[in-house]
Design a protein around this motif. Sequence first.
Motif, mmCIF file in Angstrom:
data_model
loop_
_atom_site.group_PDB
_atom_site.id
_atom_site.type_symbol
_atom_site.label_atom_id
_atom_site.label_comp_id
_atom_site.label_asym_id
_atom_site.label_seq_id
_atom_site.Cartn_x
_atom_site.Cartn_y
_atom_site.Cartn_z
ATOM 1 N N SER A 149 0.819 -1.211 0.000
ATOM 2 C CA SER A 149 0.000 0.000 0.000
ATOM 3 C C SER A 149 0.854 1.263 0.000
ATOM 4 O O SER A 149 0.323 2.355 0.114
ATOM 5 N N GLY A 150 2.160 1.128 -0.094
ATOM 6 C CA GLY A 150 2.964 2.340 -0.190
ATOM 7 C C GLY A 150 4.437 2.079 0.064
ATOM 8 O O GLY A 150 4.871 0.937 0.233
ATOM 9 N N PHE A 151 5.204 3.160 0.084
ATOM 10 C CA PHE A 151 6.643 3.085 0.350
ATOM 11 C C PHE A 151 6.991 4.078 1.436
ATOM 12 O O PHE A 151 6.415 5.168 1.505
ATOM 13 N N GLU A 180 4.982 15.495 4.387
ATOM 14 C CA GLU A 180 3.664 15.007 3.978
ATOM 15 C C GLU A 180 3.786 13.869 2.970
ATOM 16 O O GLU A 180 4.662 13.894 2.108
ATOM 17 N N ALA A 181 2.918 12.920 3.084
ATOM 18 C CA ALA A 181 2.959 11.774 2.174
ATOM 19 C C ALA A 181 2.453 12.184 0.789
ATOM 20 O O ALA A 181 1.652 13.102 0.643
ATOM 21 N N VAL A 182 2.963 11.504 -0.201
ATOM 22 C CA VAL A 182 2.481 11.707 -1.569
ATOM 23 C C VAL A 182 1.449 10.622 -1.840
ATOM 24 O O VAL A 182 1.689 9.444 -1.590
ATOM 25 N N PHE A 183 0.282 11.030 -2.315
ATOM 26 C CA PHE A 183 -0.759 10.036 -2.580
ATOM 27 C C PHE A 183 -0.757 9.677 -4.052
ATOM 28 O O PHE A 183 -1.174 10.465 -4.903
ATOM 29 N N LEU A 184 -0.261 8.502 -4.332
ATOM 30 C CA LEU A 184 -0.244 8.001 -5.703
ATOM 31 C C LEU A 184 -1.557 7.254 -5.930
ATOM 32 O O LEU A 184 -1.853 6.303 -5.219
ATOM 33 N N HIS A 185 -2.340 7.687 -6.893
ATOM 34 C CA HIS A 185 -3.621 7.016 -7.142
ATOM 35 C C HIS A 185 -3.395 5.650 -7.798
ATOM 36 O O HIS A 185 -2.386 5.423 -8.442
ATOM 37 N N PHE A 186 -4.382 4.789 -7.627
ATOM 38 C CA PHE A 186 -4.297 3.455 -8.219
ATOM 39 C C PHE A 186 -4.111 3.540 -9.729
ATOM 40 O O PHE A 186 -3.359 2.780 -10.326
ATOM 41 N N ILE A 225 6.031 10.629 -8.138
ATOM 42 C CA ILE A 225 7.114 9.785 -7.635
ATOM 43 C C ILE A 225 8.404 10.597 -7.518
ATOM 44 O O ILE A 225 9.149 10.479 -6.541
ATOM 45 N N ALA A 226 8.643 11.464 -8.515
ATOM 46 C CA ALA A 226 9.822 12.328 -8.461
ATOM 47 C C ALA A 226 9.752 13.235 -7.240
ATOM 48 O O ALA A 226 10.738 13.409 -6.519
ATOM 49 N N GLU A 227 8.566 13.748 -6.991
ATOM 50 C CA GLU A 227 8.390 14.627 -5.835
ATOM 51 C C GLU A 227 8.715 13.891 -4.536
ATOM 52 O O GLU A 227 9.400 14.402 -3.660
ATOM 53 N N ALA A 228 8.218 12.660 -4.459
ATOM 54 C CA ALA A 228 8.452 11.869 -3.256
ATOM 55 C C ALA A 228 9.935 11.584 -3.069
ATOM 56 O O ALA A 228 10.470 11.655 -1.962
ATOM 57 N N LEU A 229 10.637 11.272 -4.161
ATOM 58 C CA LEU A 229 12.066 10.968 -4.073
ATOM 59 C C LEU A 229 12.848 12.201 -3.649
ATOM 60 O O LEU A 229 13.748 12.112 -2.811
ATOM 61 N N ILE A 250 5.289 7.391 0.072
ATOM 62 C CA ILE A 250 4.330 7.254 -1.034
ATOM 63 C C ILE A 250 3.213 6.345 -0.556
ATOM 64 O O ILE A 250 3.459 5.252 -0.056
ATOM 65 N N SER A 251 2.016 6.826 -0.696
ATOM 66 C CA SER A 251 0.872 6.020 -0.291
ATOM 67 C C SER A 251 0.016 5.774 -1.529
ATOM 68 O O SER A 251 -0.410 6.712 -2.191
ATOM 69 N N ILE A 252 -0.198 4.505 -1.849
ATOM 70 C CA ILE A 252 -0.971 4.203 -3.067
ATOM 71 C C ILE A 252 -2.424 4.050 -2.675
ATOM 72 O O ILE A 252 -2.800 3.098 -1.987
ATOM 73 N N GLU A 253 -3.245 4.975 -3.068
ATOM 74 C CA GLU A 253 -4.663 4.890 -2.728
ATOM 75 C C GLU A 253 -5.489 5.820 -3.602
ATOM 76 O O GLU A 253 -4.962 6.710 -4.267
ATOM 77 N N GLY A 254 -6.779 5.615 -3.586
ATOM 78 C CA GLY A 254 -7.723 6.519 -4.240
ATOM 79 C C GLY A 254 -7.751 6.416 -5.749
ATOM 80 O O GLY A 254 -7.168 5.523 -6.362
#
Lengths: 166, 109
Positions: free
Chosen positions: A31-33, A46-52, A93-97, A103-107
């Motif tokens: 569900s994330g990294f 703050e976490a980055v929300f990566l959509h499905f 993803i670049a922003e998170a790195l 990174i939270s994969i949801e929504g």
Amino acid sequence: MFTIFVLNICSLFMSPRPSRLRKISNPPVISGFRPYGNKNIKGKVEAVFLHFEEYEALRLCDYEMLNHHQASVLMNVSRPTLTRIYARARQKIAEALVKGSQISIEGGKIYFDSEWFLCSSCGCYFNNPEKQVEIKECPLCKSTSFSVYAENNNNEEEEEEEEEEE
Amino acid sequence: MKVAITSTGNNLESKLDLRFGRCGYFIIYDTETKGMEFIPNPNKDATEGAGPASVQLVASKGAKKVVSGEFGFKVKSIFDSLQIQLIVLKDNEKKISDIIELLNHENLN
């Protein structure tokens, strides 16, 4: 004149067309990294929300090495839409790195390709008639331990059974 | 919410019917009022179109979920368009009372 009038009325009273639901064939296994070793960063990032749908676009384009057109067909959206989703995925993803955020994969507006689910506690199979709504529990025994039932597995099992019978 | 269950007989001790269209009885169970209704399936011996006719019957009773052993491809698409959830139980040893117990169990948690 009349067309302009109609267009004005439309833009005032009509909302835009709702976006198409994106088809996800392989939901992510995690569900994330979480980043580690972030000594220089103070406070909470703050976490980055990566959509499905963004995960799926990234998986199809960069892992399965498909081109955008093939990927768009698999996700049941147009090619330009897929390119936008993909661009957003890379940007996030670049922003998170760079920021060292989780990174939270949801929504996302999605539906799962596999229509059937298998409950591991009562052993029943069930489907989801309302694709927009996420299933949270087994409709029969209310247990939350169910998994997406891949129809490919089913065929393999059937084939195996057939072979055994022979 | 109403749940339709396919049954081989007309009492609680009878077993789940694995066929949907040509099952013996339909049981419409209301999870809120705990009321249940046994309906003998008029399409039991139909040669053709038993599935769609049974769907009509179940839908007219207002069921939102259907428990059975198997659904044909004709039936599945109709249920999809009616937004009725299908639950497949491939266990023909399960009694109707067991299934109702499972359905009640969910309400307690």
